[in-house]
Write a protein that holds these residues in place. Structure first.
Motif, PDB file in Angstrom:
ATOM      1  N   LYS A  34       0.801  -1.348  -0.021  1.00  0.00           N
ATOM      2  CA  LYS A  34      -0.231   0.057   0.153  1.00  0.00           C
ATOM      3  C   LYS A  34       0.911   1.224   0.058  1.00  0.00           C
ATOM      4  CE  LYS A  34      -4.047  -2.071   2.170  1.00  0.00           C
ATOM      5  NZ  LYS A  34      -4.889  -2.259   3.457  1.00  0.00           N
ATOM      6  N   MET A  35       1.972   1.114   0.727  1.00  0.00           N
ATOM      7  CA  MET A  35       2.799   2.339   0.936  1.00  0.00           C
ATOM      8  C   MET A  35       3.522   2.654  -0.634  1.00  0.00           C
ATOM      9  SD  MET A  35       4.741   2.404   4.630  1.00  0.00           S
ATOM     10  CE  MET A  35       5.351   0.615   4.302  1.00  0.00           C
ATOM     11  N   LEU A  36       3.739   1.422  -1.098  1.00  0.00           N
ATOM     12  CA  LEU A  36       4.578   1.504  -2.224  1.00  0.00           C
ATOM     13  C   LEU A  36       3.774   2.206  -3.460  1.00  0.00           C
ATOM     14  CD1 LEU A  36       7.357   0.130  -3.818  1.00  0.00           C
ATOM     15  CD2 LEU A  36       5.663  -1.656  -4.417  1.00  0.00           C
ATOM     16  N   LEU A  37       2.564   1.726  -3.478  1.00  0.00           N
ATOM     17  CA  LEU A  37       1.662   2.170  -4.371  1.00  0.00           C
ATOM     18  C   LEU A  37       1.160   3.566  -4.376  1.00  0.00           C
ATOM     19  CD1 LEU A  37      -0.316  -1.204  -5.233  1.00  0.00           C
ATOM     20  CD2 LEU A  37       1.429  -0.229  -6.540  1.00  0.00           C
ATOM     21  N   SER A  38       0.978   4.040  -3.158  1.00  0.00           N
ATOM     22  CA  SER A  38       0.726   5.313  -2.761  1.00  0.00           C
ATOM     23  C   SER A  38       1.850   6.335  -3.289  1.00  0.00           C
ATOM     24  CB  SER A  38       0.425   5.310  -1.120  1.00  0.00           C
ATOM     25  OG  SER A  38       1.564   5.227  -0.473  1.00  0.00           O
ATOM     26  N   ASN A  39       2.988   5.976  -3.394  1.00  0.00           N
ATOM     27  CA  ASN A  39       4.002   6.625  -3.702  1.00  0.00           C
ATOM     28  C   ASN A  39       4.298   6.561  -5.192  1.00  0.00           C
ATOM     29  OD1 ASN A  39       4.888   7.646  -1.317  1.00  0.00           O
ATOM     30  ND2 ASN A  39       6.258   6.157  -0.737  1.00  0.00           N
ATOM     31  N   ASP A  40       3.562   5.697  -5.949  1.00  0.00           N
ATOM     32  CA  ASP A  40       4.027   5.518  -7.287  1.00  0.00           C
ATOM     33  C   ASP A  40       2.893   6.338  -8.051  1.00  0.00           C
ATOM     34  OD1 ASP A  40       3.340   2.677  -9.616  1.00  0.00           O
ATOM     35  OD2 ASP A  40       4.821   4.394  -9.842  1.00  0.00           O
ATOM     36  N   ASN A  41       3.175   7.638  -8.096  1.00  0.00           N
ATOM     37  CA  ASN A  41       2.270   8.500  -8.620  1.00  0.00           C
ATOM     38  C   ASN A  41       2.126   8.465 -10.346  1.00  0.00           C
ATOM     39  OD1 ASN A  41       1.800   9.898  -6.040  1.00  0.00           O
ATOM     40  ND2 ASN A  41       3.521  10.991  -6.441  1.00  0.00           N
ATOM     41  N   THR A  42       3.130   7.785 -10.844  1.00  0.00           N
ATOM     42  CA  THR A  42       3.089   7.679 -12.185  1.00  0.00           C
ATOM     43  C   THR A  42       2.639   6.434 -12.680  1.00  0.00           C
ATOM     44  OG1 THR A  42       5.284   6.858 -12.197  1.00  0.00           O
ATOM     45  CG2 THR A  42       4.943   9.349 -12.680  1.00  0.00           C
ATOM     46  N   ARG A  43       2.181   5.686 -11.854  1.00  0.00           N
ATOM     47  CA  ARG A  43       1.511   4.334 -12.027  1.00  0.00           C
ATOM     48  C   ARG A  43       2.393   3.537 -12.889  1.00  0.00           C
ATOM     49  NH1 ARG A  43      -3.761   4.505 -10.358  1.00  0.00           N
ATOM     50  NH2 ARG A  43      -4.522   2.466 -11.581  1.00  0.00           N
ATOM     51  N   LEU A  44       3.726   3.230 -12.354  1.00  0.00           N
ATOM     52  CA  LEU A  44       4.787   2.538 -13.057  1.00  0.00           C
ATOM     53  C   LEU A  44       4.618   1.185 -12.658  1.00  0.00           C
ATOM     54  CD1 LEU A  44       7.680   4.853 -13.029  1.00  0.00           C
ATOM     55  CD2 LEU A  44       6.555   4.236 -15.028  1.00  0.00           C
ATOM     56  N   ILE A  45       4.137   0.777 -11.511  1.00  0.00           N
ATOM     57  CA  ILE A  45       3.983  -0.572 -11.090  1.00  0.00           C
ATOM     58  C   ILE A  45       2.758  -1.257 -10.791  1.00  0.00           C
ATOM     59  CG2 ILE A  45       4.767  -1.872  -9.091  1.00  0.00           C
ATOM     60  CD1 ILE A  45       7.054   0.192  -8.451  1.00  0.00           C
ATOM     61  N   LEU A  46       2.632  -2.530 -11.054  1.00  0.00           N
ATOM     62  CA  LEU A  46       1.467  -3.183 -10.902  1.00  0.00           C
ATOM     63  C   LEU A  46       1.897  -4.301 -10.022  1.00  0.00           C
ATOM     64  CD1 LEU A  46      -1.470  -4.857 -11.360  1.00  0.00           C
ATOM     65  CD2 LEU A  46      -0.157  -5.887 -13.091  1.00  0.00           C
ATOM     66  N   VAL A  47       1.131  -4.626  -8.740  1.00  0.00           N
ATOM     67  CA  VAL A  47       1.534  -5.486  -7.852  1.00  0.00           C
ATOM     68  C   VAL A  47       0.381  -6.651  -7.841  1.00  0.00           C
ATOM     69  CG1 VAL A  47       1.583  -5.963  -5.371  1.00  0.00           C
ATOM     70  CG2 VAL A  47       2.468  -3.790  -6.169  1.00  0.00           C
ATOM     71  N   LEU A 229      27.275  -6.845   3.778  1.00  0.00           N
ATOM     72  CA  LEU A 229      26.600  -7.544   2.677  1.00  0.00           C
ATOM     73  C   LEU A 229      26.763  -6.607   1.314  1.00  0.00           C
ATOM     74  CD1 LEU A 229      23.278  -8.492   4.450  1.00  0.00           C
ATOM     75  CD2 LEU A 229      25.365 -10.060   3.621  1.00  0.00           C
ATOM     76  N   SER A 230      26.753  -7.473   0.138  1.00  0.00           N
ATOM     77  CA  SER A 230      27.308  -6.589  -1.036  1.00  0.00           C
ATOM     78  C   SER A 230      25.982  -6.135  -1.743  1.00  0.00           C
ATOM     79  CB  SER A 230      28.114  -7.476  -2.078  1.00  0.00           C
ATOM     80  OG  SER A 230      27.368  -8.844  -2.252  1.00  0.00           O
ATOM     81  N   LEU A 231      24.763  -6.552  -1.401  1.00  0.00           N
ATOM     82  CA  LEU A 231      23.518  -6.140  -1.939  1.00  0.00           C
ATOM     83  C   LEU A 231      22.972  -4.648  -1.334  1.00  0.00           C
ATOM     84  CD1 LEU A 231      20.561  -8.452  -0.642  1.00  0.00           C
ATOM     85  CD2 LEU A 231      22.703  -8.089   0.351  1.00  0.00           C
ATOM     86  N   PRO A 232      22.225  -4.108  -1.950  1.00  0.00           N
ATOM     87  CA  PRO A 232      21.541  -2.954  -1.496  1.00  0.00           C
ATOM     88  C   PRO A 232      20.577  -2.983  -0.404  1.00  0.00           C
ATOM     89  CG  PRO A 232      21.418  -2.941  -4.125  1.00  0.00           C
ATOM     90  CD  PRO A 232      21.870  -4.272  -3.689  1.00  0.00           C
ATOM     91  N   ILE A 233      20.666  -2.233   0.761  1.00  0.00           N
ATOM     92  CA  ILE A 233      19.901  -2.436   1.837  1.00  0.00           C
ATOM     93  C   ILE A 233      18.926  -1.163   2.046  1.00  0.00           C
ATOM     94  CG2 ILE A 233      19.788  -2.969   4.472  1.00  0.00           C
ATOM     95  CD1 ILE A 233      22.185  -4.537   4.022  1.00  0.00           C
ATOM     96  N   TYR A 234      17.614  -1.550   2.463  1.00  0.00           N
ATOM     97  CA  TYR A 234      16.618  -0.443   2.467  1.00  0.00           C
ATOM     98  C   TYR A 234      15.886  -0.318   3.781  1.00  0.00           C
ATOM     99  CZ  TYR A 234      17.807   0.476  -2.426  1.00  0.00           C
ATOM    100  OH  TYR A 234      18.588   0.665  -3.551  1.00  0.00           O
ATOM    101  N   THR A 235      15.824   0.559   4.441  1.00  0.00           N
ATOM    102  CA  THR A 235      15.044   0.550   5.741  1.00  0.00           C
ATOM    103  C   THR A 235      13.758   1.328   5.072  1.00  0.00           C
ATOM    104  OG1 THR A 235      16.167   2.343   6.695  1.00  0.00           O
ATOM    105  CG2 THR A 235      16.629   0.031   7.484  1.00  0.00           C
ATOM    106  N   ILE A 236      12.700   0.617   5.087  1.00  0.00           N
ATOM    107  CA  ILE A 236      11.435   1.142   4.352  1.00  0.00           C
ATOM    108  C   ILE A 236      10.512   1.649   5.270  1.00  0.00           C
ATOM    109  CG2 ILE A 236      11.995   0.072   2.137  1.00  0.00           C
ATOM    110  CD1 ILE A 236       9.731  -2.072   3.329  1.00  0.00           C
ATOM    111  N   GLY A 237      10.792   1.471   6.761  1.00  0.00           N
ATOM    112  CA  GLY A 237       9.657   1.833   7.673  1.00  0.00           C
ATOM    113  C   GLY A 237       9.137   0.989   8.330  1.00  0.00           C
ATOM    114  N   PRO A 238       7.987   1.066   8.927  1.00  0.00           N
ATOM    115  CA  PRO A 238       7.595  -0.040  10.037  1.00  0.00           C
ATOM    116  C   PRO A 238       6.552  -0.954   9.341  1.00  0.00           C
ATOM    117  CG  PRO A 238       6.413   1.895  10.575  1.00  0.00           C
ATOM    118  CD  PRO A 238       7.562   2.467   9.719  1.00  0.00           C
ATOM    119  N   ALA A 239       6.006  -0.554   8.098  1.00  0.00           N
ATOM    120  CA  ALA A 239       5.005  -1.267   7.461  1.00  0.00           C
ATOM    121  C   ALA A 239       3.827  -1.971   8.506  1.00  0.00           C
ATOM    122  CB  ALA A 239       5.802  -2.739   6.935  1.00  0.00           C
TER     123      ALA A 239
END
Length: 461
Positions: A34-47, A229-239
Motif C-alpha cells: 500500500k505504501m509502495l503504490l501510494s508513492n507510485d504517482n506515475t503508476r509505473l508498478i502493478l502489484v 553484505l554486497s546487496l543494497p539494503i533499505y529500511t523502508i519504515g515500520p510497515a
C-alpha cells in the motif's frame, strides 16, 4: 484465482509479492504494498499479492489499491508448526513458479519474505530481480546471519546445554554479551532454528534486502549489515497501518455493540496470544489474571479465546467498571495510540514492538521465543522505554512468574506520579517523535522507500 488487469490499469513493471503464510508476515507485506503504490504517482508498478487459498478467504475483502490484485497458490497443510514450516519450504516453490508462468503481464520482479529463500532460486531461473523482505528487526536478522556463518564454520548448531550464547557481535557494543535463546534445547526448537537458518545462505544471492524498520531505531545493526553484505539494503519504515489512524478504537462485543473507553484515564493494554504456535501457558495466564485483580490497576485485555475464563478470574462487576476484557479489538495500533493507554504489556513480536514505539507508549516486556528476546532487549536496554516482567532474561518459557511479583510490578509501572514512570514515558515520547519524523516526507524511511522504487524500476528497464 488470478485475473489479468485491464489495459487501462496495466503497469510496465509487474511486481509479485510472496509473504510467508501467517498473519504476522502477511500484514507487513500488505502495508508495504500500500505504501509502495501510494508513492507510485506515475503508476509505473502493478502489484500481484500472492497468498494461499485459505488466506485469500481471510483478506480477500480487505481494501486495497486499484493497481493491486490477489493471486493464490494451494494451501500448505501440516499437523504442527515445525511441520508447517518444512512444508512451506518444500512445497510452495513449485506452486509459486507455476503461478508466475500464468500471470500477465509477465512478472518483472519478486518481493519475498526472507524465510521463503526459494524465491531467490525462482528469480534466478527467470532472470528477474528478487528483494528479500524481512519482517524481523535488523538486529535479530544480524544475530541469525552471524549465527549462520558460525554454523557454516563449525558445523554445530548447538552447544552442550542445547542453547546458544551470542557473546560478540562486532561493532554493536550494546549487544556484545546477550543470552539469546535461539532454542530451548528441545527437538522442536532445534528443528525450527535449522530450518530458519537455511534461508540465510541465500541472502547474498538476492538483489535487494528490505527491512521493515526505521534506521534511527537500529543504526548500528543496519550499518554493519550494509558493510558486510554486497546487496543494497533499505529500511523502508515500520510497515504497520499508521496511515489509517483516523477513528476512535473500539472493542467488539458478542452482540455486535462496542465499548468505548474515551473517558478512561491511563490503562494498561494487554493482548493475549493463547492458541498461536508460540503462547504462554494456561497457568501463566492465570497468574497474570490474578495479579491484575489484586493490583487494582485499570486495564484493557484482549483475551481472544481465553476471554470468558479470564474474566471470571479477574473479578466482579464492580471491578469491571474500571477495566475491559474482550475477545478482540479492531486495530491494535489505534488502541495503543489512544491517550488513555498508559502502558503496553507485550510479548515483543516485531510488529507489536513497532506499533508501541510509534504510538509512544512504554512497555512491560514478556518475550516468549527467539526474536522476541532481542526485541525486548532493545526496548529495555537500548531505547530504555520499558521494563522486563522477567528480570532474568535466561528464564525459559516454562518458568512461572507469580501473581505477587506481577501485581507489584504493574502497580509500580502504572504509578505515573513516580520519577521512574515519568522518565520512561518521556523517553517513549522522544522515541515516538524520532520515528514520526522518519516516516514523513524527507525522513529516512520515506527516502529509502523511494530509493528502492527508483532502483527497482531502473533495474527492470
Amino acid at each position: 484465482m488470478e485475473a489479468a488487469p485491464s489495459s487501462s490499469t496495466c503497469a510496465c513493471s509487474h511486481l509479485v509479492t510472496m509473504p510467508y503464510p501467517a498473519r504476522g508476515y502477511i500484514n507487513p507485506m500488505m502495508n508495504f504494498c500500500k505504501m509502495l503504490l501510494s508513492n507510485d504517482n506515475t503508476r509505473l508498478i502493478l502489484v500481484t499479492f500472492v497468498v494461499t487459498e485459505e488466506w485469500l478467504g481471510f483478506i480477500g475483502s480487505d481494501p486495497k489499491p486499484d493497481i493491486m490484485r490477489f493471486a493464490t497458490i494451494p494451501n500448505v497443510v501440516a499437523s504442527d508448526h515445525p511441520g508447517f514450516l518444512e512444508a512451506v519450504m518444500a512445497k510452495m516453490e513449485a506452486s509459486f513458479e507455476e503461478l508466475l508462468n500464468r500471470l500477465q503481464p509477465p512478472p518483472t520482479a519478486i518481493v519475498s519474505d526472507t524465510f521463503l529463500y526459494w524465491a531467490v532460486v525462482v528469480g534466478s531461473r527467470r532472470n528477474i530481480p528478487v528483494a528479500l523482505f524481512s519482517t524481523m528487526s535488523a538486529s535479530i536478522f544480524f544475530v541469525l546471519h552471524h549465527h549462520h556463518l558460525l554454523v557454516n564454520l563449525s558445523g554445530n548448531y548447538f552447544n552442550q546445554n542445547g542453547g546458544e550464547r551470542v557473546d560478540y557481535i562486532p561493532e554493536i557494543s550494546s549487544m556484545r554479551v546477550v543470552d539469546f535463546p535461539l532454542n530451548d534445547g528441545s527437538c522442536r526448537s532445534k528443528q525450527l532454528l535449522k530450518t530458519c537458518l537455511k534461508g540465510f545462505a541465500w541472502v547474498s544471492k538476492a538483489q535487494y534486502l528490505l527491512f521493515t524498520s526505521i534506521y534511527e531505531l537500529e543504526p548500528h545493526a543496519i550499518d554493519v549489515l550494509k558493510a558486510e553484505l554486497s546487496l543494497p539494503i533499505y529500511t523502508i519504515g515500520p510497515a504497520i497501518p499508521y496511515f489509517s489512524l483516523q477513528n476512535n478504537p473500539t472493542f467488539s462485543t458478542t452482540n455486535g455493540t462496542s465499548d468505548s473507553y474515551m473517558e478512561w484515564l491511563q490503562v494498561l493494554f494487554f493482548t493475549s496470544h493463547k492458541g498461536s504456535h508460540f503462547s504462554v501457558s494456561r497457568a501463566q495466564m492465570d497468574e497474570i489474571a490474578f495479579a491484575l485483580r489484586e493490583s487494582g490497576i485499570q486495564f484493557l485485555w484482549v483475551g481472544r479465546s481465553e476471554a470468558s475464563r479470564l474474566k471470571e478470574i479477574c473479578g466482579n462487576q464492580h471491578y469491571y467498571k474500571r477495566s475491559i476484557l474482550r475477545r478482540r479489538c479492531d486495530q491494535q495500533l489505534r488502541v495503543l495510540s489512544h491517550p488513555s493507554i498508559g502502558g503496553f504489556w507485550s510479548h515483543c513480536g516485531w510488529n507489536s514492538t513497532k506499533e508501541g514505539v510509534l504510538a509512544g507508549v512504554s512497555f512491560l516486556t514478556f518475550p516468549i521465543i527467539m526474536d522476541q528476546q532481542i526485541d525486548s532487549k532493545m526496548i529495555v536496554e537500548d531505547w530504555k522505554v520499558g521494563w522486563r516482567v522477567k528480570e532474568d532474561v535466561k528464564v525459559n518459557t516454562t518458568t512461572l512468574v507469580k501473581k505477587d511479583e506481577i501485581a507489584m510490578l504493574v502497580q509500580k509501572f502504572m504509578d505515573l506520579d513516580s520519577n521512574l514512570a515519568r522518565e520512561i514515558r518521556e523517553r517513549s515520547e522522544t522515541l515516538r517523535q524520532i520515528c514520526s519524523r522518519a516516516i514523513t516526507n524527507g525522513g529516512s524511511a520515506v527516502t529509502d522507500l523511494n530509493a528502492f522504487v527508483k532502483d527497482l524500476v531502473q533495474t527492470i528497464h
